[in-house]
Design a protein around this motif. Sequence first.
Motif, PDB file in Angstrom:
ATOM      1  N   LEU A  62       0.844  -1.199   0.000  1.00 40.38           N
ATOM      2  CA  LEU A  62       0.000   0.000   0.000  1.00 40.38           C
ATOM      3  C   LEU A  62       0.882   1.254   0.000  1.00 40.38           C
ATOM      4  O   LEU A  62       2.015   1.199   0.451  1.00 40.38           O
ATOM      5  CB  LEU A  62      -0.862   0.036   1.273  1.00 40.38           C
ATOM      6  CG  LEU A  62      -2.127  -0.803   1.341  1.00 40.38           C
ATOM      7  CD1 LEU A  62      -2.693  -0.751   2.749  1.00 40.38           C
ATOM      8  CD2 LEU A  62      -3.153  -0.314   0.339  1.00 40.38           C
ATOM      9  N   LYS A  64      10.036   5.024  10.870  1.00 44.48           N
ATOM     10  CA  LYS A  64       8.902   4.121  10.827  1.00 44.48           C
ATOM     11  C   LYS A  64       8.861   3.255  12.074  1.00 44.48           C
ATOM     12  O   LYS A  64       9.895   2.777  12.532  1.00 44.48           O
ATOM     13  CB  LYS A  64       9.013   3.225   9.585  1.00 44.48           C
ATOM     14  CG  LYS A  64       7.699   2.696   9.099  1.00 44.48           C
ATOM     15  CD  LYS A  64       7.896   1.572   8.127  1.00 44.48           C
ATOM     16  CE  LYS A  64       7.796   0.257   8.861  1.00 44.48           C
ATOM     17  NZ  LYS A  64       7.981  -0.877   7.959  1.00 44.48           N
ATOM     18  N   TYR A 105       6.058   0.590  14.664  1.00 43.10           N
ATOM     19  CA  TYR A 105       4.763   0.071  15.109  1.00 43.10           C
ATOM     20  C   TYR A 105       4.634   0.127  16.634  1.00 43.10           C
ATOM     21  O   TYR A 105       3.675  -0.386  17.191  1.00 43.10           O
ATOM     22  CB  TYR A 105       4.580  -1.373  14.647  1.00 43.10           C
ATOM     23  CG  TYR A 105       4.110  -1.525  13.213  1.00 43.10           C
ATOM     24  CD1 TYR A 105       2.744  -1.568  12.915  1.00 43.10           C
ATOM     25  CD2 TYR A 105       5.006  -1.629  12.168  1.00 43.10           C
ATOM     26  CE1 TYR A 105       2.301  -1.709  11.612  1.00 43.10           C
ATOM     27  CE2 TYR A 105       4.572  -1.779  10.862  1.00 43.10           C
ATOM     28  CZ  TYR A 105       3.219  -1.819  10.590  1.00 43.10           C
ATOM     29  OH  TYR A 105       2.785  -1.958   9.308  1.00 43.10           O
ATOM     30  N   ASP A 113      12.482   2.402   3.560  1.00 44.65           N
ATOM     31  CA  ASP A 113      12.617   0.975   3.312  1.00 44.65           C
ATOM     32  C   ASP A 113      13.807   0.717   2.382  1.00 44.65           C
ATOM     33  O   ASP A 113      13.809   1.170   1.235  1.00 44.65           O
ATOM     34  CB  ASP A 113      11.307   0.474   2.682  1.00 44.65           C
ATOM     35  CG  ASP A 113      11.276  -1.040   2.552  1.00 44.65           C
ATOM     36  OD1 ASP A 113      12.368  -1.662   2.537  1.00 44.65           O
ATOM     37  OD2 ASP A 113      10.184  -1.597   2.455  1.00 44.65           O
ATOM     38  N   ARG A 137       4.708   0.458  -0.426  1.00 42.77           N
ATOM     39  CA  ARG A 137       5.633   0.006   0.613  1.00 42.77           C
ATOM     40  C   ARG A 137       5.104  -1.251   1.293  1.00 42.77           C
ATOM     41  O   ARG A 137       3.895  -1.412   1.494  1.00 42.77           O
ATOM     42  CB  ARG A 137       5.801   1.108   1.671  1.00 42.77           C
ATOM     43  CG  ARG A 137       6.529   2.342   1.169  1.00 42.77           C
ATOM     44  CD  ARG A 137       8.000   2.049   0.873  1.00 42.77           C
ATOM     45  NE  ARG A 137       8.691   3.191   0.292  1.00 42.77           N
ATOM     46  CZ  ARG A 137       8.815   3.400  -1.029  1.00 42.77           C
ATOM     47  NH1 ARG A 137       8.307   2.551  -1.900  1.00 42.77           N
ATOM     48  NH2 ARG A 137       9.469   4.454  -1.468  1.00 42.77           N
ATOM     49  N   GLU A 138       6.067  -2.098   1.658  1.00 42.11           N
ATOM     50  CA  GLU A 138       5.742  -3.325   2.384  1.00 42.11           C
ATOM     51  C   GLU A 138       5.226  -2.984   3.787  1.00 42.11           C
ATOM     52  O   GLU A 138       4.352  -3.640   4.312  1.00 42.11           O
ATOM     53  CB  GLU A 138       7.010  -4.179   2.499  1.00 42.11           C
ATOM     54  CG  GLU A 138       6.773  -5.609   2.871  1.00 42.11           C
ATOM     55  CD  GLU A 138       6.545  -6.497   1.661  1.00 42.11           C
ATOM     56  OE1 GLU A 138       6.086  -7.611   1.863  1.00 42.11           O
ATOM     57  OE2 GLU A 138       6.830  -6.068   0.528  1.00 42.11           O
ATOM     58  N   ASN A 139       5.793  -1.931   4.398  1.00 44.26           N
ATOM     59  CA  ASN A 139       5.403  -1.482   5.746  1.00 44.26           C
ATOM     60  C   ASN A 139       5.482  -2.620   6.760  1.00 44.26           C
ATOM     61  O   ASN A 139       4.501  -2.953   7.434  1.00 44.26           O
ATOM     62  CB  ASN A 139       3.985  -0.875   5.702  1.00 44.26           C
ATOM     63  CG  ASN A 139       3.718   0.031   6.892  1.00 44.26           C
ATOM     64  OD1 ASN A 139       4.629   0.370   7.649  1.00 44.26           O
ATOM     65  ND2 ASN A 139       2.469   0.408   7.072  1.00 44.26           N
ATOM     66  N   ILE A 140       6.671  -3.197   6.840  1.00 42.51           N
ATOM     67  CA  ILE A 140       6.894  -4.400   7.653  1.00 42.51           C
ATOM     68  C   ILE A 140       6.751  -4.093   9.141  1.00 42.51           C
ATOM     69  O   ILE A 140       7.251  -3.081   9.617  1.00 42.51           O
ATOM     70  CB  ILE A 140       8.311  -4.939   7.378  1.00 42.51           C
ATOM     71  CG1 ILE A 140       8.400  -5.440   5.930  1.00 42.51           C
ATOM     72  CG2 ILE A 140       8.704  -6.030   8.367  1.00 42.51           C
ATOM     73  CD1 ILE A 140       9.813  -5.658   5.469  1.00 42.51           C
ATOM     74  N   CYS A 141       6.053  -4.975   9.844  1.00 41.08           N
ATOM     75  CA  CYS A 141       6.056  -4.948  11.304  1.00 41.08           C
ATOM     76  C   CYS A 141       7.014  -6.047  11.747  1.00 41.08           C
ATOM     77  O   CYS A 141       6.684  -7.219  11.672  1.00 41.08           O
ATOM     78  CB  CYS A 141       4.647  -5.188  11.853  1.00 41.08           C
ATOM     79  SG  CYS A 141       4.582  -5.184  13.638  1.00 41.08           S
ATOM     80  N   GLN A 196      13.233  -5.121   9.497  1.00 41.08           N
ATOM     81  CA  GLN A 196      13.343  -4.595   8.141  1.00 41.08           C
ATOM     82  C   GLN A 196      14.714  -3.965   7.932  1.00 41.08           C
ATOM     83  O   GLN A 196      15.360  -3.512   8.879  1.00 41.08           O
ATOM     84  CB  GLN A 196      12.239  -3.571   7.843  1.00 41.08           C
ATOM     85  CG  GLN A 196      12.463  -2.184   8.439  1.00 41.08           C
ATOM     86  CD  GLN A 196      11.560  -1.114   7.806  1.00 41.08           C
ATOM     87  OE1 GLN A 196      10.641  -1.410   7.057  1.00 41.08           O
ATOM     88  NE2 GLN A 196      11.836   0.130   8.126  1.00 41.08           N
ATOM     89  N   THR A 255      10.929  -3.005  13.672  1.00 41.61           N
ATOM     90  CA  THR A 255      10.083  -1.808  13.733  1.00 41.61           C
ATOM     91  C   THR A 255       9.093  -1.860  14.887  1.00 41.61           C
ATOM     92  O   THR A 255       8.366  -0.908  15.110  1.00 41.61           O
ATOM     93  CB  THR A 255       9.303  -1.617  12.419  1.00 41.61           C
ATOM     94  OG1 THR A 255       8.499  -2.780  12.194  1.00 41.61           O
ATOM     95  CG2 THR A 255      10.225  -1.391  11.250  1.00 41.61           C
ATOM     96  N   MET A 256       9.052  -2.972  15.619  1.00 42.48           N
ATOM     97  CA  MET A 256       8.200  -3.030  16.805  1.00 42.48           C
ATOM     98  C   MET A 256       9.018  -2.820  18.082  1.00 42.48           C
ATOM     99  O   MET A 256       8.662  -2.009  18.931  1.00 42.48           O
ATOM    100  CB  MET A 256       7.458  -4.375  16.852  1.00 42.48           C
ATOM    101  CG  MET A 256       6.570  -4.537  18.065  1.00 42.48           C
ATOM    102  SD  MET A 256       5.323  -3.249  18.197  1.00 42.48           S
ATOM    103  CE  MET A 256       3.885  -4.106  17.594  1.00 42.48           C
TER     104      MET A 256
END
Lengths: 423, 94
Positions: A254, A306, A308, B22, B44-48, B51, B71-72
């Motif tokens: 996305l 970025k 989470y 990324d 974007r994959e937007n990996i959790c 990465q 990224t967590m």
Amino acid sequence: MTRFTAWNVFWQGMTGQKGWTRQWRDPEPKAHYDVVIVGGGLHGLATAYYLAKTHGVRNVAVLEKGWIGGGNAGRNTTIVRSNYARPGNREFYEHSLRLWENLSHELNYNVMFSQRSHIALLHSPGAIDAASRNYNTMRLTGTADAEIWDLATLKRAVPHLNYAADARFPIMGAAVQKRAGTARHDAVAWGYARAADARGVDIIQNCKVEGIARDGGRITALDTSRGRITAGKVAFAVAGSTSLLWQMAGLGRLPIESHKLQAFVSEPLKPLLDQVVVFGMGGAHFYISQSDKGGMVFGGDLDWYKSYAQRGNLPIVQDVAEAAMSVLPCLGRVKLLRHWSGLVDMSMDGSHFICKTPLDNLYLNAGWNYGGFKASPASGWWFADLIANDRPAPMIAPFDLKRFERGLQIDERGAGPDCKLHG
Amino acid sequence: MLRIDCPFCGTRDHSEFSYGGDGSVTYPALDAPMQDWHDAVFLRENICGRQVETWHHVHGCRMWLMVERDTMTHEIFSTRPAHPGLASALEAAE
């Protein structure tokens, strides 16, 4: 659910407040719903409410992985405004502000919407010119309360800002929207939940979607932590975690990255600031208002990488504190009570998505960047319209996933395809 | 504060660096179809989780780095120069 009326408040006062009932039910999930909305935030709840009220779709479930008001609904700085100048955005946010103006009445729930003015400080002739262009555009397109204030007017309204002539960025004026303001964020979530529930919507908390069953181009069922639920239509309203669900549905990538945005509240003070004040200059970004409880509620930039994680980093705490001191030096001895961070969908052009998807019965509401709180009434209104009628109304037609292919981004800030810059 | 181990300067606060994005995105050839460019620029994959991402040591050596980070949890697993030639030159020097 007991309606709030002057008589009921009086009667409960006379009888020891023992007669109030639950604000909304706590139902077990049914095996099937006509519409399942994933995400019990403001957008999901508003969508459920307008689906039931405007479109008569009542066999609806809202699935929330945590509890109502525990995500971004409770993590924002509660600012409501519609000072947008780009086509698409300005009509959408103005519609949202109009819904805000009647929201307490509409929901029979006091959302404490306070139209106390939104004052964006201006620090250079160029900034005044740019703001004048945007605010003139607003006046020409239906937002008649846009004003540019000179320094004398601003000093009369907010006398205690830092007006020092030798400040790093001396204040030269302000761009003001008088109908803008703040609302009580929890009350908005509770009000929508209560009103949706009263129209038959099942609000199911502690229900996490763990798998998505597909039959070709359709979603057939959601596997949740509370069992399998089949659905006629599925709607995602999970800003912050949109990409995770999207990939769970097998839909790939996305134009969104998840970032975290911090907010802060101070110890309660006596009335100090009767407006929303915004400072944005060079690398600084700061916005502040005072809650009805007295706490100074403020925030600044993203954490710049970025993430989470729903927790903030310390360099931004320092940045925001420095900006606070440069705008309102009287805050110097005020203690910080809490700070927290919420996950935001940062999109590639800084604008949102309310659109159909590659799957026939899946609808997407995502990409709210910094703007999700104020958008929630219109977001729910138009998302419900999209789900019920299976076609985008002209109001939301520009906000689809294909706009990047068409070269028609809605980039209010002109920052380009870098998610973190759309603050 | 994240602490990033810059291969040129040593371990520094992340506030010396600027986050790029990324690092797994590869840009297509200049004459590639528009769809390939659209995908590389906008999607974007937007990996959790783990990465590989780019950081610019903007207040240090001004080199671009590839950082492997969760990224967590924000745990950093490895850091190397983004330019493969520099990476091999560093290895040869050691």
